[in-house]
Design an enzyme around this catalytic site. Structure first.
Site, PDB file in Angstrom:
ATOM      1  N   SER A 178       0.828  -1.213   0.000  1.00  0.00           N
ATOM      2  CA  SER A 178       0.000   0.000   0.000  1.00  0.00           C
ATOM      3  C   SER A 178       0.855   1.252   0.000  1.00  0.00           C
ATOM      4  O   SER A 178       0.385   2.322  -0.323  1.00  0.00           O
ATOM      5  CB  SER A 178      -0.921  -0.004   1.218  1.00  0.00           C
ATOM      6  N   ASN A 201      -4.064   6.118  -1.179  1.00  0.00           N
ATOM      7  CA  ASN A 201      -3.513   6.343   0.159  1.00  0.00           C
ATOM      8  C   ASN A 201      -2.855   7.712   0.308  1.00  0.00           C
ATOM      9  O   ASN A 201      -2.781   8.253   1.406  1.00  0.00           O
ATOM     10  CB  ASN A 201      -2.542   5.224   0.540  1.00  0.00           C
ATOM     11  N   HIS A 242      -2.359  -2.916  -6.509  1.00  0.00           N
ATOM     12  CA  HIS A 242      -2.836  -2.509  -5.188  1.00  0.00           C
ATOM     13  C   HIS A 242      -4.357  -2.579  -5.100  1.00  0.00           C
ATOM     14  O   HIS A 242      -5.058  -1.796  -5.743  1.00  0.00           O
ATOM     15  CB  HIS A 242      -2.336  -1.087  -4.864  1.00  0.00           C
ATOM     16  N   GLU A 296      -5.260  -0.329  -8.380  1.00  0.00           N
ATOM     17  CA  GLU A 296      -4.199   0.578  -8.818  1.00  0.00           C
ATOM     18  C   GLU A 296      -3.081  -0.270  -9.427  1.00  0.00           C
ATOM     19  O   GLU A 296      -2.512  -1.132  -8.739  1.00  0.00           O
ATOM     20  CB  GLU A 296      -3.645   1.385  -7.636  1.00  0.00           C
TER      21      GLU A 296
HETATM   22  N1  3HC Z   1     -17.109 -10.262   0.260  1.00  0.00           N
HETATM   23  C1  3HC Z   1     -18.209 -10.219  -0.487  1.00  0.00           C
HETATM   24  N2  3HC Z   1     -19.208  -9.330  -0.295  1.00  0.00           N
HETATM   25  C2  3HC Z   1     -19.058  -8.453   0.712  1.00  0.00           C
HETATM   26  C3  3HC Z   1     -17.927  -8.422   1.549  1.00  0.00           C
HETATM   27  C4  3HC Z   1     -16.919  -9.375   1.287  1.00  0.00           C
HETATM   28  N3  3HC Z   1     -15.806  -9.420   2.010  1.00  0.00           N
HETATM   29  N4  3HC Z   1     -18.067  -7.427   2.457  1.00  0.00           N
HETATM   30  C5  3HC Z   1     -19.242  -6.840   2.194  1.00  0.00           C
HETATM   31  N5  3HC Z   1     -19.844  -7.460   1.162  1.00  0.00           N
HETATM   32  C6  3HC Z   1     -21.110  -7.115   0.516  1.00  0.00           C
HETATM   33  C7  3HC Z   1     -22.255  -7.420   1.438  1.00  0.00           C
HETATM   34  O1  3HC Z   1     -22.739  -8.738   1.248  1.00  0.00           O
HETATM   35  C8  3HC Z   1     -23.280  -6.374   1.057  1.00  0.00           C
HETATM   36  O2  3HC Z   1     -24.048  -6.820  -0.039  1.00  0.00           O
HETATM   37  P1  3HC Z   1     -25.550  -6.252  -0.276  1.00  0.00           P
HETATM   38  O3  3HC Z   1     -25.388  -4.785  -0.490  1.00  0.00           O
HETATM   39  O4  3HC Z   1     -26.032  -6.986  -1.453  1.00  0.00           O
HETATM   40  O5  3HC Z   1     -26.262  -6.582   0.992  1.00  0.00           O
HETATM   41  C9  3HC Z   1     -22.456  -5.212   0.578  1.00  0.00           C
HETATM   42  O6  3HC Z   1     -21.139  -5.710   0.319  1.00  0.00           O
HETATM   43  C10 3HC Z   1     -22.406  -4.159   1.605  1.00  0.00           C
HETATM   44  O7  3HC Z   1     -21.964  -4.739   2.823  1.00  0.00           O
HETATM   45  P2  3HC Z   1     -22.683  -4.489   4.199  1.00  0.00           P
HETATM   46  O8  3HC Z   1     -24.158  -4.384   4.035  1.00  0.00           O
HETATM   47  O9  3HC Z   1     -22.146  -5.509   5.149  1.00  0.00           O
HETATM   48  O10 3HC Z   1     -22.141  -3.118   4.732  1.00  0.00           O
HETATM   49  P3  3HC Z   1     -22.098  -1.703   4.045  1.00  0.00           P
HETATM   50  O11 3HC Z   1     -23.245  -1.408   3.174  1.00  0.00           O
HETATM   51  O12 3HC Z   1     -21.812  -0.816   5.180  1.00  0.00           O
HETATM   52  O13 3HC Z   1     -20.817  -1.777   3.098  1.00  0.00           O
HETATM   53  C11 3HC Z   1     -18.515  -1.568   2.701  1.00  0.00           C
HETATM   54  C12 3HC Z   1     -19.588  -2.184   3.578  1.00  0.00           C
HETATM   55  C13 3HC Z   1     -18.559  -2.186   1.324  1.00  0.00           C
HETATM   56  C14 3HC Z   1     -17.200  -1.920   3.378  1.00  0.00           C
HETATM   57  C15 3HC Z   1     -18.751  -0.024   2.577  1.00  0.00           C
HETATM   58  O14 3HC Z   1     -18.968   0.521   3.827  1.00  0.00           O
HETATM   59  C16 3HC Z   1     -17.602   0.684   1.908  1.00  0.00           C
HETATM   60  O15 3HC Z   1     -17.500   0.755   0.705  1.00  0.00           O
HETATM   61  N6  3HC Z   1     -16.721   1.278   2.764  1.00  0.00           N
HETATM   62  C17 3HC Z   1     -15.525   1.972   2.300  1.00  0.00           C
HETATM   63  C18 3HC Z   1     -14.403   0.996   2.189  1.00  0.00           C
HETATM   64  C19 3HC Z   1     -13.145   1.654   1.691  1.00  0.00           C
HETATM   65  O16 3HC Z   1     -13.017   2.859   1.571  1.00  0.00           O
HETATM   66  N7  3HC Z   1     -12.156   0.810   1.432  1.00  0.00           N
HETATM   67  C20 3HC Z   1     -10.838   1.281   1.002  1.00  0.00           C
HETATM   68  C21 3HC Z   1      -9.970   1.384   2.194  1.00  0.00           C
HETATM   69  S1  3HC Z   1      -8.338   1.905   1.784  1.00  0.00           S
HETATM   70  C22 3HC Z   1      -7.537   0.481   1.441  1.00  0.00           C
HETATM   71  O17 3HC Z   1      -8.057  -0.610   1.454  1.00  0.00           O
HETATM   72  C23 3HC Z   1      -6.098   0.640   1.031  1.00  0.00           C
HETATM   73  C24 3HC Z   1      -5.188  -0.220   1.827  1.00  0.00           C
HETATM   74  O18 3HC Z   1      -3.918  -0.052   1.288  1.00  0.00           O
HETATM   75  C25 3HC Z   1      -5.158   0.122   3.287  1.00  0.00           C
END
Ligand code: 3HC
Length: 307
Positions: free
Chosen positions: A141, A212, A162, A174
Site C-alpha cells: 500500500s 492512500n 494494489h 491501482e
Molecule cells: N465479500 C463479499 N461481499 C461483501 C464483503 C466481502 N468481504 N463485504 C461486504 N460485502 C457485501 C455485502 O454482502 C453487502 O451486499 P448487499 O449490499 O447486497 O447486501 C455489501 O457488500 C455491503 O456490505 P454491508 O451491508 O455488510 O455493509 P455496508 O453497506 O456498510 O458496506 C462496505 C460495507 C462495502 C465496506 C462499505 O462501507 C464501503 O465501501 N466502505 C468503504 C471501504 C473503503 O473505503 N475501502 C478502502 C480502504 S483503503 C484500502 O483498502 C487501502 C489499503 O492499502 C489500506
C-alpha cells in the site's frame, strides 16, 4: 447498484480471460484471501501460500463465506446455482505453506507484511524459482515498487497491483508502474485486473500511489480532531457519511483497514514526502501500543464483537 455490477462482472468475466490463467497469492490475510477469491471467481486457478497453516484455514473459511454472499447476490434464491458457484470457485483454490508449490504460475501477487526487507527477500526467491514468463506483483500500500524489486533480475516483469479492502467489493485496482516494467507486462496487468472485475487506474511509483496519498491526510486529520475532542468518533463519521457522501466515516474506515497499517503508512509517507500532514499522532501511537488495532483485535475507535 455499483457493487452488484462489480460482482456480476467479476463472475461473468471468466470467459474473457487474458493470458494469465494461474495465480499465486503469497499471504493468507484479509487482502490475500480477497485477491484469491476474486481470481477464483473469475475462473482462474489460485494457490494461496502462507507460512502459518492456521491462517490458511482461516482464509479458506472466510473465502467460502464471502463466496456465498457473492453467490446469493448473483443468483438470488436459486440455491442450486449458488451452491455450484461457491463449490466451483472454491475448488479452484489450493493452499500450501511451501512457496515452491505456487511457483509455476502466470502471476504471483504478494500480500504479506509491509516490511521492505521481508518483501525483498520473498521476491528475490520468487525470481529464482518461478518460470521466466511469470509476472511478479506486490500489493503493497505504501512501499516503493522500485525498492521492493531492486534485487530481482526480471524487473521488466514486475509491478504493483494494489487492491482495496474489502477486496471482493471495492472495484478499484491501482496498477503501479515501476521504472523498468515492460509495456507487455503493464498491459497484462491491466487485462488481468479487468478479468477479476476491477476498474484499473495507472499510477507511477509515487508514495501512497493515488488513494492512500489522499486518504492519509484525510484520516490523519480526523484522528487529530477526535484527539483534540472537537467532536465524538460517531459524529466525525456521521459528518463525512452524510455531509460528504462517503460510504464509511474516516474513523470506522481506519478501524476496518487496521490502525497499525494506518500508523505505518503515515510514517512511510512522512519519510518519503516530508509533508507535515503525515506527522505522528500521539493518540494513534498510544492505541497501536495498547494493541487496539481496529476490527481485527476487537477494539479501535469502536468496540467489535470478537469473531
Ligand atoms: N465479500 C463479499 N461481499 C461483501 C464483503 C466481502 N468481504 N463485504 C461486504 N460485502 C457485501 C455485502 O454482502 C453487502 O451486499 P448487499 O449490499 O447486497 O447486501 C455489501 O457488500 C455491503 O456490505 P454491508 O451491508 O455488510 O455493509 P455496508 O453497506 O456498510 O458496506 C462496505 C460495507 C462495502 C465496506 C462499505 O462501507 C464501503 O465501501 N466502505 C468503504 C471501504 C473503503 O473505503 N475501502 C478502502 C480502504 S483503503 C484500502 O483498502 C487501502 C489499503 O492499502 C489500506
Amino acid at each position: 447498484m455499483n457493487k452488484l455490477i462489480g460482482l456480476t462482472r467479476n463472475f461473468s468475466s471468466s470467459s474473457s480471460l487474458n493470458g494469465i490463467k494461474t495465480v499465486t497469492v503469497v499471504g493468507g490475510g484479509l487482502m490475500g484471501s480477497g485477491i484469491a477469491q476474486v481470481a477464483a471467481q473469475a475462473g482462474q486457478n489460485v494457490t494461496i501460500i502462507d507460512v502459518q497453516p492456521e491462517l490458511l484455514e482461516k482464509a479458506q473459511k472466510s473465502i467460502q463465506a464471502n463466496l456465498t454472499r457473492v453467490g446469493k447476490k448473483i443468483y438470488k434464491t436459486e440455491a442450486d446455482k449458488i451452491e455450484s458457484f461457491v463449490k466451483e470457485s472454491f475448488d479452484r483454490i489450493k493452499v500450501s505453506t511451501k512457496l515452491e508449490d505456487g511457483a509455476d504460475v502466470d502471476l504471483v501477487v504478494e500480500a504479506i507484511v509491509e516490511k521492505l526487507d521481508v518483501k525483498q527477500e520473498l521476491f528475490n526467491k520468487l525470481d529464482q524459482i518461478c518460470p521466466a514468463h511469470t509476472i511478479l506483483a506486490s500489493n503493497t500500500s505504501s512501499i516503493s515498487i522500485n525498492e521492493i524489486g531492486a534485487g530481482i533480475k526480471r524487473k521488466d516483469r514486475f509491478g504493483g497491483l494494489h487492491f482495496f479492502n474489502p477486496v471482493p467489493v471495492m472495484r478499484l485496482l491501482e496498477v503501479v508502474k515501476g521504472d523498468h516494467i515492460s509495456e507487455e507486462t503493464y498491459q497484462a496487468m491491466m487485462e488481468w485486473g479487468k478479468s477479476v472485475g476491477k476498474t484499473c487506474i495507472t499510477c507511477k511509483d509515487t508514495p501512497g500511489f493515488v488513494v492512500n496519498r489522499l486518504l492519509g491526510p484525510y484520516s490523519a486529520e480526523a484522528i487529530r480532531m477526535f484527539e483534540r475532542g472537537d467532536a465524538s468518533a460517531v459524529d466525525i463519521d456521521i459528518a463525512m457519511k452524510l455531509g460528504a457522501g462517503y460510504p464509511m466515516g474516516p474513523l470506522e474506515l481506519s478501524d476496518l483497514t487496521g490502525l497499525d497499517n494506518k500508523k505505518f503508512i503515515l510514517n512511510i509517507m512522512l519519510e518519503k514526502t516530508g509533508n507535515p500532514v503525515f506527522k505522528p499522532i500521539t493518540l494513534l501511537d498510544k492505541m497501536v501500543g495498547e494493541g487496539k488495532l481496529g476490527r481485527k483485535t476487537g477494539e479501535g475507535f469502536y468496540k467489535y464483537e470478537k469473531k
